[in-house]
Design an enzyme around this catalytic site. Structure first.
Site, PDB file in Angstrom:
ATOM      1  N   ASP A 126       0.874  -1.176   0.000  1.00 33.47           N
ATOM      2  CA  ASP A 126       0.000   0.000   0.000  1.00 33.47           C
ATOM      3  C   ASP A 126       0.908   1.221   0.000  1.00 33.47           C
ATOM      4  O   ASP A 126       2.127   1.109   0.164  1.00 33.47           O
ATOM      5  CB  ASP A 126      -0.917  -0.017   1.232  1.00 33.47           C
ATOM      6  CG  ASP A 126      -1.852   1.199   1.296  1.00 33.47           C
ATOM      7  OD1 ASP A 126      -2.398   1.569   0.237  1.00 33.47           O
ATOM      8  OD2 ASP A 126      -2.016   1.781   2.374  1.00 33.47           O
ATOM      9  N   SER A 127       0.291   2.393  -0.122  1.00 34.96           N
ATOM     10  CA  SER A 127       1.070   3.635  -0.097  1.00 34.96           C
ATOM     11  C   SER A 127       1.472   4.021   1.324  1.00 34.96           C
ATOM     12  O   SER A 127       2.295   4.900   1.513  1.00 34.96           O
ATOM     13  CB  SER A 127       0.262   4.779  -0.717  1.00 34.96           C
ATOM     14  OG  SER A 127      -0.941   4.954   0.015  1.00 34.96           O
ATOM     15  N   TYR A 177      -0.909   8.163  -3.010  1.00 36.82           N
ATOM     16  CA  TYR A 177      -1.073   7.731  -4.397  1.00 36.82           C
ATOM     17  C   TYR A 177      -2.258   8.430  -5.061  1.00 36.82           C
ATOM     18  O   TYR A 177      -2.296   8.572  -6.273  1.00 36.82           O
ATOM     19  CB  TYR A 177      -1.324   6.217  -4.459  1.00 36.82           C
ATOM     20  CG  TYR A 177      -0.094   5.346  -4.326  1.00 36.82           C
ATOM     21  CD1 TYR A 177       1.161   5.879  -4.017  1.00 36.82           C
ATOM     22  CD2 TYR A 177      -0.192   3.969  -4.511  1.00 36.82           C
ATOM     23  CE1 TYR A 177       2.269   5.052  -3.898  1.00 36.82           C
ATOM     24  CE2 TYR A 177       0.913   3.138  -4.396  1.00 36.82           C
ATOM     25  CZ  TYR A 177       2.140   3.680  -4.088  1.00 36.82           C
ATOM     26  OH  TYR A 177       3.229   2.869  -3.972  1.00 36.82           O
ATOM     27  N   GLY A 178      -3.253   8.829  -4.262  1.00 36.83           N
ATOM     28  CA  GLY A 178      -4.526   9.305  -4.806  1.00 36.83           C
ATOM     29  C   GLY A 178      -4.434  10.504  -5.728  1.00 36.83           C
ATOM     30  O   GLY A 178      -5.288  10.696  -6.592  1.00 36.83           O
ATOM     31  N   CYS A 218      -4.479  -1.520  -1.773  1.00 39.28           N
ATOM     32  CA  CYS A 218      -4.587  -0.100  -2.100  1.00 39.28           C
ATOM     33  C   CYS A 218      -5.606   0.052  -3.221  1.00 39.28           C
ATOM     34  O   CYS A 218      -5.464  -0.594  -4.272  1.00 39.28           O
ATOM     35  CB  CYS A 218      -3.219   0.412  -2.549  1.00 39.28           C
ATOM     36  SG  CYS A 218      -3.232   2.089  -3.238  1.00 39.28           S
ATOM     37  N   THR A 252      -6.272   2.776  -5.060  1.00 35.40           N
ATOM     38  CA  THR A 252      -5.738   3.536  -6.194  1.00 35.40           C
ATOM     39  C   THR A 252      -4.866   2.644  -7.073  1.00 35.40           C
ATOM     40  O   THR A 252      -5.003   2.627  -8.301  1.00 35.40           O
ATOM     41  CB  THR A 252      -4.937   4.758  -5.702  1.00 35.40           C
ATOM     42  OG1 THR A 252      -5.746   5.506  -4.791  1.00 35.40           O
ATOM     43  CG2 THR A 252      -4.536   5.649  -6.861  1.00 35.40           C
ATOM     44  N   CYS A 287     -10.886   2.859  -0.309  1.00 35.80           N
ATOM     45  CA  CYS A 287      -9.474   3.097   0.004  1.00 35.80           C
ATOM     46  C   CYS A 287      -9.217   2.384   1.315  1.00 35.80           C
ATOM     47  O   CYS A 287     -10.044   2.445   2.234  1.00 35.80           O
ATOM     48  CB  CYS A 287      -9.194   4.594   0.139  1.00 35.80           C
ATOM     49  SG  CYS A 287      -7.591   4.994   0.886  1.00 35.80           S
ATOM     50  N   THR A 288      -8.084   1.705   1.422  1.00 34.30           N
ATOM     51  CA  THR A 288      -7.854   0.866   2.606  1.00 34.30           C
ATOM     52  C   THR A 288      -7.553   1.672   3.868  1.00 34.30           C
ATOM     53  O   THR A 288      -7.522   1.112   4.962  1.00 34.30           O
ATOM     54  CB  THR A 288      -6.731  -0.162   2.336  1.00 34.30           C
ATOM     55  OG1 THR A 288      -5.551   0.524   1.903  1.00 34.30           O
ATOM     56  CG2 THR A 288      -7.173  -1.156   1.274  1.00 34.30           C
ATOM     57  N   HIS A 289      -7.377   2.986   3.735  1.00 29.32           N
ATOM     58  CA  HIS A 289      -7.266   3.828   4.939  1.00 29.32           C
ATOM     59  C   HIS A 289      -8.631   4.042   5.601  1.00 29.32           C
ATOM     60  O   HIS A 289      -8.711   4.387   6.775  1.00 29.32           O
ATOM     61  CB  HIS A 289      -6.694   5.216   4.584  1.00 29.32           C
ATOM     62  CG  HIS A 289      -5.226   5.229   4.283  1.00 29.32           C
ATOM     63  ND1 HIS A 289      -4.723   4.807   3.074  1.00 29.32           N
ATOM     64  CD2 HIS A 289      -4.159   5.633   5.024  1.00 29.32           C
ATOM     65  CE1 HIS A 289      -3.394   4.956   3.087  1.00 29.32           C
ATOM     66  NE2 HIS A 289      -3.042   5.453   4.264  1.00 29.32           N
TER      67      HIS A 289
END
Length: 276
Positions: A17-18, A49-50, A80, A82, A190-192
């Site tokens: 992921d970012s 990344y977005g 991720c 994105t 988004c995984t956040h």
């Protein structure tokens, strides 16, 4: 060089992921597959990344995948939204290794339910790519998709400020379309975003299913390992976390929000964390 038999089985599952968001996916996978080994790569140097171009995201995704393969990964999970939306097809063409993103498994999960209307919240890059809406409409007839780009959420989470006044304010703003058009399912694209589940529910004030992509990915991954006889059959090893740039908040967020204890063991081209 392909590893055979037991060598392949005991290889770790590689996840990238970012930043810290992909830990929400790792958390779900660890619940589903407690005996597997994991290597997690957070590309903190190139976060977020977005707001990057498709070309940049593809480049980052290729670098991350190469590094995880060098570290012995037997399968790659793109944790991720994105990177999944813009790079998964390229990665599948380029690498002779199974690669799972977050979109297809989640849409498969939604297909099994009766859904006429669904919300998607994700980064600007993911919404711009149209990947969620396109895949949902290809797989589910007559589904209506309400998209909402939430450009601030990943950054605020990455800085450890998800529950701050600013975090609450942006959730209030981003949930406006879903308050106007009451909707019973929203994909956390988004995984956040699972970090914000409590705030989102409180802001909407009505029952809503917040679809955590990590759960769908963990089930898809388990199915793949089962079908291909790739379960780790040896003693579990220590899981590793790598970051491409030091990030002080990472360790705190991992502990406070996701109940992961991580510690720094060494610094080389990255920071290396190991689970305690």
């Amino acid at each position: 060089i392909k590893k055979e038999g037991n060598e392949m089985k005991k290889g770790p599952i590689g996840i990238f992921d970012s930043g810290v968001g992909g830990l929400t996916v790792l958390s779900e996978i660890k619940k589903q597959l407690p005996n597997e080994n994991f290597i997690y790569l957070g590309d903190t140097k190139n976060f977020p990344y977005g707001n990057k171009s498709k070309e940049q995201i593809i480049e980052f995704a290729i670098q991350n995948t190469k590094k995880l393969i060098e570290l012995g990964a037997k399968i790659i999970v793109i944790a991720c939204g994105t990177a999944t939306s813009q790079a998964i097809d390229i990665l599948k063409e380029k690498f002779d290794l199974p690669i799972i993103g977050i979109i297809e498994p989640t849409v498969e999960y939604i297909k099994k339910q009766s859904v006429e209307r669904i919300g998607v919240i994700a980064t600007e890059g993911t919404i711009r790519s149209g990947a969620w809406e396109r895949t949902l409409k290809e797989q589910i007839e007559n589904i209506e998709v309400i998209n909402k780009a939430c450009p601030m959420l990943a950054t605020i989470a990455e800085e450890g400020r998800a529950t701050s006044e600013e975090g609450r304010a942006v959730i209030k703003e981003y949930m406006e379309p879903f308050k106007r058009n009451r909707i019973d399912k929203i994909i956390l694209g988004c995984t956040h975003y699972p970090i914000y589940e409590g705030l989102i529910r409180a802001e909407l004030g009505y029952p809503v299913e917040l679809i955590n992509t990590g759960i769908a990915v963990s089930k898809e991954l388990e199915q793949y390992l089962k079908e291909n006889n790739l379960f780790n059959s040896e003693e579990k090893q220590e899981d590793l976390i790598y970051l491409t740039k030091p990030e002080e908040e990472f360790k705190i967020i991992a502990k406070n929000l996701l109940d992961f204890d991580v510690k720094i063991r060494q610094i080389t081209w990255h920071i290396r964390f190991l689970w305690i």
